[in-house]
Structure formats: C-alpha cells, structure tokens
Design a protein around this motif. Sequence first.
Motif, PDB file in Angstrom:
ATOM      1  N   HIS A 213      78.500 -84.350 -16.930  1.00  0.00           N
ATOM      2  CA  HIS A 213      78.830 -85.656 -16.365  1.00  0.00           C
ATOM      3  C   HIS A 213      78.871 -85.525 -14.852  1.00  0.00           C
ATOM      4  O   HIS A 213      79.623 -84.707 -14.302  1.00  0.00           O
ATOM      5  N   ALA A 214      78.080 -86.318 -14.163  1.00  0.00           N
ATOM      6  CA  ALA A 214      77.910 -86.168 -12.717  1.00  0.00           C
ATOM      7  C   ALA A 214      79.138 -86.585 -11.928  1.00  0.00           C
ATOM      8  O   ALA A 214      79.308 -86.166 -10.782  1.00  0.00           O
ATOM      9  N   ALA A 215      80.031 -87.422 -12.526  1.00  0.00           N
ATOM     10  CA  ALA A 215      81.235 -87.866 -11.827  1.00  0.00           C
ATOM     11  C   ALA A 215      82.469 -87.100 -12.283  1.00  0.00           C
ATOM     12  O   ALA A 215      83.268 -86.646 -11.461  1.00  0.00           O
ATOM     13  N   ALA A 216      82.635 -86.918 -13.574  1.00  0.00           N
ATOM     14  CA  ALA A 216      83.856 -86.323 -14.107  1.00  0.00           C
ATOM     15  C   ALA A 216      83.934 -84.812 -13.888  1.00  0.00           C
ATOM     16  O   ALA A 216      84.965 -84.292 -13.459  1.00  0.00           O
ATOM     17  N   TYR A 217      82.856 -84.080 -14.191  1.00  0.00           N
ATOM     18  CA  TYR A 217      82.888 -82.621 -14.013  1.00  0.00           C
ATOM     19  C   TYR A 217      81.505 -82.078 -13.661  1.00  0.00           C
ATOM     20  O   TYR A 217      80.887 -81.337 -14.431  1.00  0.00           O
ATOM     21  N   PRO A 218      81.040 -82.436 -12.481  1.00  0.00           N
ATOM     22  CA  PRO A 218      79.716 -81.975 -12.053  1.00  0.00           C
ATOM     23  C   PRO A 218      79.641 -80.450 -11.911  1.00  0.00           C
ATOM     24  O   PRO A 218      78.558 -79.875 -12.003  1.00  0.00           O
ATOM     25  N   TRP A 219      80.804 -79.812 -11.675  1.00  0.00           N
ATOM     26  CA  TRP A 219      80.782 -78.359 -11.502  1.00  0.00           C
ATOM     27  C   TRP A 219      80.385 -77.604 -12.771  1.00  0.00           C
ATOM     28  O   TRP A 219      80.050 -76.437 -12.735  1.00  0.00           O
ATOM     29  N   ASN A 254      59.139 -85.017 -13.302  1.00  0.00           N
ATOM     30  CA  ASN A 254      60.323 -85.325 -14.107  1.00  0.00           C
ATOM     31  C   ASN A 254      61.536 -84.893 -13.316  1.00  0.00           C
ATOM     32  O   ASN A 254      61.631 -83.745 -12.895  1.00  0.00           O
ATOM     33  N   GLY A 255      62.475 -85.836 -13.105  1.00  0.00           N
ATOM     34  CA  GLY A 255      63.641 -85.516 -12.290  1.00  0.00           C
ATOM     35  C   GLY A 255      64.961 -85.895 -12.918  1.00  0.00           C
ATOM     36  O   GLY A 255      65.979 -85.968 -12.232  1.00  0.00           O
ATOM     37  N   GLY A 256      64.967 -86.139 -14.215  1.00  0.00           N
ATOM     38  CA  GLY A 256      66.208 -86.517 -14.872  1.00  0.00           C
ATOM     39  C   GLY A 256      66.067 -87.814 -15.638  1.00  0.00           C
ATOM     40  O   GLY A 256      65.006 -88.463 -15.613  1.00  0.00           O
ATOM     41  N   VAL A 257      67.144 -88.203 -16.320  1.00  0.00           N
ATOM     42  CA  VAL A 257      67.093 -89.398 -17.173  1.00  0.00           C
ATOM     43  C   VAL A 257      68.053 -90.491 -16.738  1.00  0.00           C
ATOM     44  O   VAL A 257      67.820 -91.666 -16.994  1.00  0.00           O
ATOM     45  N   LYS A 258      69.166 -90.111 -16.063  1.00  0.00           N
ATOM     46  CA  LYS A 258      70.157 -91.113 -15.668  1.00  0.00           C
ATOM     47  C   LYS A 258      71.002 -90.545 -14.534  1.00  0.00           C
ATOM     48  O   LYS A 258      71.335 -89.349 -14.553  1.00  0.00           O
ATOM     49  N   PRO A 259      71.383 -91.379 -13.544  1.00  0.00           N
ATOM     50  CA  PRO A 259      72.088 -90.842 -12.383  1.00  0.00           C
ATOM     51  C   PRO A 259      73.422 -90.172 -12.696  1.00  0.00           C
ATOM     52  O   PRO A 259      73.856 -89.284 -11.948  1.00  0.00           O
ATOM     53  N   ASN A 260      74.103 -90.592 -13.772  1.00  0.00           N
ATOM     54  CA  ASN A 260      75.414 -89.994 -14.040  1.00  0.00           C
ATOM     55  C   ASN A 260      75.345 -88.788 -14.970  1.00  0.00           C
ATOM     56  O   ASN A 260      76.349 -88.345 -15.505  1.00  0.00           O
ATOM     57  N   ILE A 261      74.149 -88.264 -15.171  1.00  0.00           N
ATOM     58  CA  ILE A 261      73.972 -87.030 -15.942  1.00  0.00           C
ATOM     59  C   ILE A 261      73.306 -85.998 -15.026  1.00  0.00           C
ATOM     60  O   ILE A 261      72.229 -86.245 -14.473  1.00  0.00           O
ATOM     61  N   ILE A 262      73.964 -84.863 -14.854  1.00  0.00           N
ATOM     62  CA  ILE A 262      73.321 -83.781 -14.102  1.00  0.00           C
ATOM     63  C   ILE A 262      72.023 -83.418 -14.819  1.00  0.00           C
ATOM     64  O   ILE A 262      72.039 -83.081 -16.004  1.00  0.00           O
ATOM     65  N   PRO A 263      70.875 -83.505 -14.131  1.00  0.00           N
ATOM     66  CA  PRO A 263      69.603 -83.241 -14.823  1.00  0.00           C
ATOM     67  C   PRO A 263      69.511 -81.789 -15.312  1.00  0.00           C
ATOM     68  O   PRO A 263      69.727 -80.850 -14.540  1.00  0.00           O
TER      69      PRO A 263
END
Length: 433
Positions: A213-219, A254-263
Amino acid sequence: MRAGEERPAERGACAGSSEVELLKLRAAEGIDEAAERLGALSRAIWSEPELAYEEHQAHRVLTRFFELEQPADSWAVQPHYHLATAFRAEWEPPGARAGLRPLQLGFLCEYDALPGIGHACGHNLIAEVGAAAALGVKAALEGLPGPPPSMKVIVLGTPAEEDGGGKIDLIEAGAFKDLDVVFMAHPSQENAAYLPDVAEHDVTVKYYGKASHAAAYPWEGVNALDAAVLAYNNVSVLRQQMKPTWRAHGIIKNGGVKPNIIPSYSELVYYFRAPSIKELRVLTKKAEDCFRAAASATGCTVEIEGDAHDYYNVLPNKSLWKAYMENGKKLGIEFISEGSMLNGPSGSTDFGNVTFVVPGIHPYFYIGSNALNHTEEYTEAAGSQEAQFYTLRTAKALAMTALDIIFKPDLLEKIREDFKLKLQEEEYINTVE
C-alpha cells in the motif's frame, strides 16, 4: 573457385559489350511490358497491409504472380520456403550447359507492413522491384542466340523485416548458401546506391519488486517503477559518453496498475544502434550495466531479454554500387553524392545480415514524394500511381546491373574481392553453414 564452377571467362564469353547493352534494353522493355501486372501486384499488397510473419495475403499474391507467369511453368516456385510466408521462385535459361555450377543471382522481396499505418516503409514497392528486376533479367536472356549462360535467377520472398528478421531465419536455414550476388531496393526520399544502415540490438528489460500500500506502509514495498525510471535516466546520462553515431531509444511499457499500489513489476523496451556489429556489442554492454545498476539501487530483480536476432550493418560493395549507378544514370536517375551517401541518415535492416554471407546491394530510390518513411503520408505515397515510374526505373537499373555481372566476369571478381575485404575489416567469421 567452388567445385563444379566454370571459370568466369567461360560464363561470360557469349556476349560483347555492345550485345550486353542490347540485352539491357530488352530487360527494360520486358519490365515495361509487365508494368500493368507489376503495378497490380504492388497495389494488392499495399491495400491489405499485414504484420511480420503474418503476410499470408501478400505471400499468396506473390507466389501466384510467378506461378502464372508465361510461358507456363517457367518459374519453379516453392511457396513455403523454410517459413510459412517465405517463398522461392527460380528460373534457368533453357538449354544451359549441364554439369557446370550456375551463377545464382538473388532478387529479394519484402512485404510486411507497420502496425497502425500500413505500408509506411513502402515494402509493397520493394516486392515489386524484386519481382520486376527478376522478370527483366529473364526477358533479356530468353531467346538469346547461341548457348545461354550457365546461371539462375532466384526470387526470395523474405517476410518480417520490420520485426523479427525473416532474412536471418532464412540465412540460418541455408537459403542464401549458394547465391553469388543479391539485389533489392528500398523506397526513400532520394536516390542513393548505398546508405550506411546500422547494426541494431533490441532488448526488453523486466523489473520485479514487491507490491504494498503506497500510503499506509510503502516501506514494505519494493518499487519496480523506480527501477524503470532509474534505468531510463541511467541510459539518458550514458548518452554524454556515447559516440555521435550511437543511438539509444526506449519506452517504459509497463509502470504499474494503480497509484496507491507500489508497482511490483515494470518493463522497458529499448533499441540500440551503432555503425557496426562490433561497436553495437560495446554499447549493449554499457546499457546492460545501466539496467543492472537500477535493480541494485532499488532492491529489484531484473531480467534482460535480447531479441532472437540482431540486425547487422549493411556492408558496402563499391564495385557493385558503382555498376548500379552507371546503369541508373543511363535511365536518368540522379544520385546523391558519395559523401552524402556515406554520411546520410539511415535505419536498420536484416539485409545487413545478408551482406555478411553473400555480396549484395541495397540502394534507395525516390518515389515522387518528400514524405518521410514511417509516416501516414509515406503510406499514401507508396500506394500512388506516381511511385510506379520510379519503382520500375529502379528495377531496370538492378536488372541491367545483373546483366553486367553475368557477362562481365571481371566485375564479378571485383565484387567478390570487395566482399572479402569488408568481412576482414569487420573481423567477421561466418559460422552459418
């Protein structure tokens, strides 16, 4: 000299210089006589563009063209020659002396199109030029008084130039093994007996990371898009140290599927070009280092997948191109200067690989338009009636050059010498049997 081959003087002794010029006129007349059928052939290919290895309609039209050529059965046609959409059509003068290895001249046809914009590279005209030049040589030699020369006219249908490298498939299958000289011509914005088409290596780069999750726990994520962006920038920085003649151009596919998912996955496609296959290998190594560095910096794993076939640079054959220019000038073709020729812009072609196994010529010809290749405007120009005059004039010049080779043994020897010298310069050893 190959086993079973007669000496050049024996092959070329049946015609003097004035007789050769008369044969050239007959070749041009033969092409003019077939102009309507040749134009219909080109339009049929142009009107139904097909992609690499899928040129079924173009293949059918071309093979039928030779199968129906009069007199009946004059061409021996192999319709599926090593590849589903390749073919070989062969003609030999009747009454040729048995027991001698014939001189074999190959005329190449291309007929694949580009996605979305059709025949924007004019491959319908390349097919027409190859067919027309072969018909011209045949017309000149039919009914020749006295014993005909020991030779064969061979037309090869070579699919998939735009993607995949059909000629390389055919080389590996042995299709060029016994050919002595090969001919084709490519539409352009100018008339040039040679342009320095360069070597090309295509590569797909795949990065594998870890989604989070790009916002909750990107680490918790490992960002594959970051790797792709770094790789793209690494290659861009590399350009400062690249030679002016090197080229690198690529996309992030290809660079990912959705902004809030780390690709977790990204993909790039790159084309690399250099004046020679030797230099191309140096450039490719530098680029691969850039790709691996991006993986190391981001913690991703990387896969670097090169295409099955690299396109080699086209080897020049000065004796061959000079003979072509002499014949072209007789027909009114105005060529660019040798300096412009050797330093002009160019792309890449699998014909380059052919020139590493057999001497060949790949001139460019004006088709009545200033439109640039690989544009919609060029697609229109390639299908125009105006292009027909220039296309058939080029075919005549190729046929006339072929007749010089048949009846002027000194020219053939010079062509072979040029070929050997260029291979030595490239430090190339032919490993294809």
